[in-house]
Design a protein around this motif. Sequence first.
Motif, short mmCIF file in Angstrom:
data_model
loop_
_atom_site.label_atom_id
_atom_site.label_comp_id
_atom_site.label_asym_id
_atom_site.label_seq_id
_atom_site.Cartn_x
_atom_site.Cartn_y
_atom_site.Cartn_z
N LEU A 143 0.81 -1.34 -0.51
CA LEU A 143 0.18 -0.03 -0.21
C LEU A 143 0.92 1.08 0.05
O LEU A 143 1.89 1.11 0.83
N HIS A 144 0.59 1.79 -0.88
CA HIS A 144 1.18 3.44 -0.75
C HIS A 144 0.96 4.49 0.19
O HIS A 144 1.28 5.92 0.09
N ASP A 145 -0.04 4.29 0.83
CA ASP A 145 -1.14 5.76 1.44
C ASP A 145 -1.04 5.23 2.54
O ASP A 145 -1.00 3.74 2.87
N HIS A 146 -1.58 6.54 3.29
CA HIS A 146 -1.96 5.92 4.81
C HIS A 146 -3.39 5.49 4.67
O HIS A 146 -3.74 5.15 4.15
N ARG B 11 4.89 3.12 8.43
CA ARG B 11 4.04 4.41 7.24
C ARG B 11 2.87 4.19 7.79
O ARG B 11 1.77 5.12 7.08
N HIS B 12 2.21 3.31 7.73
CA HIS B 12 0.32 2.68 7.15
C HIS B 12 0.09 3.46 8.72
O HIS B 12 -1.35 3.88 8.55
N VAL B 13 0.28 3.45 9.77
CA VAL B 13 -0.63 3.78 10.88
C VAL B 13 -0.16 4.78 11.68
O VAL B 13 -1.43 5.40 12.76
N THR B 14 0.98 5.39 11.25
CA THR B 14 1.45 6.25 13.04
C THR B 14 1.32 7.42 11.82
O THR B 14 0.98 8.17 10.61
N ARG C 94 4.18 10.83 7.29
CA ARG C 94 3.56 11.83 5.60
C ARG C 94 4.77 12.09 5.08
O ARG C 94 5.60 11.76 3.98
#
Lengths: 328, 339
Positions: A263-266, B220-223, B241
């Motif tokens: 996945l590249h986005d949050h 990258r995904h959760v913080t 980000r």
Amino acid sequence: MSETLLKVDDLSIAYASEQGALQALRHASLEARAGEAIGIVGESGCGKSTLASAMINLLASNARVTSGGVIFGGRDILSVSGEEKRRLRGRHIAMIFQDPMTSFNPVLTIGEQLVDFQDQREGLSKGEKRAEAAAMLKRVGIPDPERCLSRFVHELSGGMRQRAAIAAALLMTPEVLVADEPTTALDVTMEAQIIHLLRELRRDYNGAIVIVTHHLGLVGELCDRVYVMYAGEVVEEGSTEEVYHNPRHPYTQALIACDPAHLHDHAPVLPTIPGRLPDLVTPPMGCSFAGRCARATGHCRSVAPAHVEVSPRHFARCHFAQRNEARS
Amino acid sequence: MSALYEVDNVSLDLAAPAAGLQRLLPGVAPRMTILSNLSLSVGQGEMLGLVGESGSGKSTLARAMMGLVDITSGSLRFEGQPVKTRSDFVKVRQGAALMFQDAVASLSPRRKVAAQVVEPFQINGVPLPEGPSTATAMLERVGLSPALAQRYPHELSGGQARRVSVARALALNPKLVIADEPTAGLDVSVQAEILNLMTGLRRDLGLSFLIITHNLAVVRHVTDRVAVLYLGRMAEWGPTRAVFSHPYHPYTKSLIAAEPQADPRKRRANLALKGEIPSVLARPPGCEFHTRCPIARPCCAAEEPAPRMITPDRMVRCHFAAETEQRISGGRHGTELEH
């Protein structure tokens, strides 16, 4: 296409357990070719470690081969006797284990062990074997090989240990190198270095490399072909490019989708694979993934799908594999 | 966002393992610096990621925040109150919980899950909120079947053991959970389940999390924000980000570049950062990273870079951050560099 060095042919392995025979591996087939790196991916309990240990003939004592075999040099290595088994291991087929700390003896120096590993070599003095060992350590990127030879495993860092383990496996120039989770115990920077090393080795060495891992990134960086396993079966196989970009089995699709590296986005909610593995003492009659598959029908639950070729050398064990193609 | 836990200019030294008879000699024992002038704050309801290689001091920082190791200098504040004494830490441990790195090893092998999840109440002398059904209620809260209460830790899968750690951490309704490598060794689908559980708890209960990991994909995904540690010093921090899309510190860049790509089309020729993290016993002078840095210059070995705020929410400690900044914004290469 290059020569096939090792072939797993319709191999099934069951473990004796209190509940009955656990069918850890069911009719798995694969080929490791010269100069090729293949990856075996899947999650815990998918049978990848059983397959890896069968390839080097290191099955646990409660394992029983119920069909097929592992063909190397024209014969089934699972049926050879003790002495021959030992000769194959290390010299022709070598393994790198997940935890390099436990692949060395803690009370002997690295040098003593690397000399010992060459005991099947005739006509080399101990000094020459030591020199060979030093050259191999240098080859795998250990900066001061002489110093490393006189050290014990606990004195090396994690990355250095794994390099030493790779050197040990390559000492006898085996035709097939099996690596079981070679980077799981390492940091991301050390992992990248080991990937780099394995890539280089692949280039120079005309053997076959088999990488067994749950890490899609490792296979993506390193392997030409990938075998995806689920519940003891190979559910999809093909070139890494094909399988990663055009996965046909719903399990492969789900596995790729829930890898956060993909996945590249949050993403506030990460995709998961609901449900659990089927009980392998009594494997399901139909497709083994049917219980967790969003597209499963009654047909999936009662009839086991065939391993169909969806495009040249790309196979998937799914009733819908072909229809997927029509849709895309 | 107001700060929940503030770490201000914290350093931590330990006695270096002295060789042989040396340790019997009088005089100042050699010390090694584990953490050096580290500042960090976890905001209310925030999810902060702390990344770095093994040996960068991530776990030590977590232990220091819980009072499991003593800091040498600097200060800690929890909910605005200074944390210094043992009794201060008792309070911290009621308001913050630590999930240890190895979930299975952090449970006693000889006690059932039910007995272990209620331990935080017993240790702190708090009556069980739901009486005898507390344990099962706690397990349900983290999505585990109540039947697991009667099992021993070795009968749990990796993901289940991890959930038990989460349940235990949540026992006293903490405001902050410090999770040390919460997903190490888990399969990807189980890893996603654990991360979803944590983000869900944050949303529903307003919890703050400090997630310590070397897995960048997790961060990258959760913080919301990420802090990068190298050899006990902060290299860079900022919104996740922004840090991932424009890393300023060469170490952060190398870490991001080293991440294996699950896509054969994105294979790069060389993704490896040279060398290994140096030992704390032989800490390089100047900037710690200069021994491995691709852009190091002579001044890096001589002078320690000062923390620089690039924007109000981004810090970087690198002599050449200004140059990187220009390169990123498309500006001309700076010849005169600010130090």
